[in-house]
Design a protein around this motif. Sequence first.
Motif, PDB file in Angstrom:
ATOM      1  N   ARG A  33      89.894  27.350  30.549  1.00 27.09           N
ATOM      2  CA  ARG A  33      88.628  26.631  30.723  1.00 27.09           C
ATOM      3  C   ARG A  33      87.504  27.544  30.235  1.00 27.09           C
ATOM      4  N   VAL A  34      86.710  27.051  29.285  1.00 24.36           N
ATOM      5  CA  VAL A  34      85.732  27.900  28.604  1.00 24.36           C
ATOM      6  C   VAL A  34      84.332  27.285  28.661  1.00 24.36           C
ATOM      7  N   LEU A  35      83.356  28.117  29.010  1.00 26.09           N
ATOM      8  CA  LEU A  35      81.940  27.754  28.905  1.00 26.09           C
ATOM      9  C   LEU A  35      81.276  28.727  27.940  1.00 26.09           C
ATOM     10  N   ALA A  36      80.554  28.194  26.959  1.00 29.62           N
ATOM     11  CA  ALA A  36      79.744  29.028  26.067  1.00 29.62           C
ATOM     12  C   ALA A  36      78.280  28.835  26.428  1.00 29.62           C
ATOM     13  N   VAL A  37      77.575  29.932  26.636  1.00 27.76           N
ATOM     14  CA  VAL A  37      76.165  29.886  27.037  1.00 27.76           C
ATOM     15  C   VAL A  37      75.315  30.305  25.847  1.00 27.76           C
ATOM     16  N   ASP A  38      74.416  29.438  25.426  1.00 31.08           N
ATOM     17  CA  ASP A  38      73.546  29.721  24.281  1.00 31.08           C
ATOM     18  C   ASP A  38      72.275  30.401  24.786  1.00 31.08           C
ATOM     19  N   MET A  39      72.153  31.696  24.495  1.00 30.39           N
ATOM     20  CA  MET A  39      70.972  32.455  24.910  1.00 30.39           C
ATOM     21  C   MET A  39      70.093  32.808  23.713  1.00 30.39           C
ATOM     22  N   ASP A  40      70.299  32.125  22.595  1.00 33.39           N
ATOM     23  CA  ASP A  40      69.511  32.365  21.387  1.00 33.39           C
ATOM     24  C   ASP A  40      68.554  31.200  21.171  1.00 33.39           C
ATOM     25  N   PRO A  41      67.237  31.456  21.124  1.00 29.58           N
ATOM     26  CA  PRO A  41      66.272  30.359  20.934  1.00 29.58           C
ATOM     27  C   PRO A  41      66.494  29.538  19.666  1.00 29.58           C
ATOM     28  N   GLN A  42      67.225  30.081  18.697  1.00 34.74           N
ATOM     29  CA  GLN A  42      67.507  29.301  17.501  1.00 34.74           C
ATOM     30  C   GLN A  42      68.440  28.129  17.796  1.00 34.74           C
ATOM     31  N   GLY A  43      69.188  28.210  18.897  1.00 37.46           N
ATOM     32  CA  GLY A  43      70.049  27.102  19.303  1.00 37.46           C
ATOM     33  C   GLY A  43      71.213  26.835  18.366  1.00 37.46           C
ATOM     34  N   ASN A  44      71.624  27.827  17.590  1.00 34.61           N
ATOM     35  CA  ASN A  44      72.690  27.592  16.609  1.00 34.61           C
ATOM     36  C   ASN A  44      74.037  27.283  17.257  1.00 34.61           C
ATOM     37  N   LEU A  45      74.322  27.920  18.376  1.00 34.73           N
ATOM     38  CA  LEU A  45      75.562  27.611  19.087  1.00 34.73           C
ATOM     39  C   LEU A  45      75.567  26.157  19.540  1.00 34.73           C
TER      40      LEU A  45
END
Length: 244
Positions: A33-45
């Motif tokens: 079970r995987v969660l990816a957290v986007d901490m980059d303001p560019q929002g590329n993830l």
Amino acid sequence: MAEVIALANQKGGVAKTTSTVNLGAALRELGYRVLAVDMDPQGNLTMSQGIDVEGLENSMYDVLVNRLPIDEVIHTSEIDVAAAAIDLAGAEMALSAMIGRERALQRALGAVKDRYDFILIDTPPSLGLLTINAFTAAQGVIVPVQCEYLSLRGLLQLERTLEMIRENLSPHVHIKGILPTMFDARTSHGRESIEVLRDNFGSLVFDTVIRKTIKFAEAPVIGASLLKYQPSGRGAQSYRALAR
């Protein structure tokens, strides 16, 4: 409880987001079970998983600054994604006046850590407060490093920042591994860079090397990982090897 891993390098363009998405997809393929957290303001993830950043009602800015439960910004795609948008660029200034500002992400993840096996944090290309939040929340850091000389120089600065985090905020955070990316076997410079990495960092350098391919740029256009876009390709196989 989830193992929390930040993917970080203050240099941009070293495949941090690509590695977060594809490592996450490979771990998911293995049944985790995987969660990816986007901490980059560019929002590329966020965009690379087909999520419309313009249409987000809430984002990681609200989680960090307004203490919105992180559940409110998690979207399910190939993997679960805690979404970010350009408003996250204002989070560092908003957090700077808050007590415990370095622990905002750690506090937010506490509510969902028991629901995941791995939480992967994609960080911006800087060592500012957003990245420090990621380091404080994480047990380990994976450092994607482009196979060229200028990318290697930033590793010492990153290690100094981690040392400061260990002394003041989170004593156990460490570099899990260094991931050579964008490797071009046709150039002597690329081969020499791998040798320099291994000479200086030894077993910290993963055996897996991510080779340069245009497919990494094509996959986000359809909102997919490389494992979904070209499942039998060399890039997908590399991230499966990294996950194992």
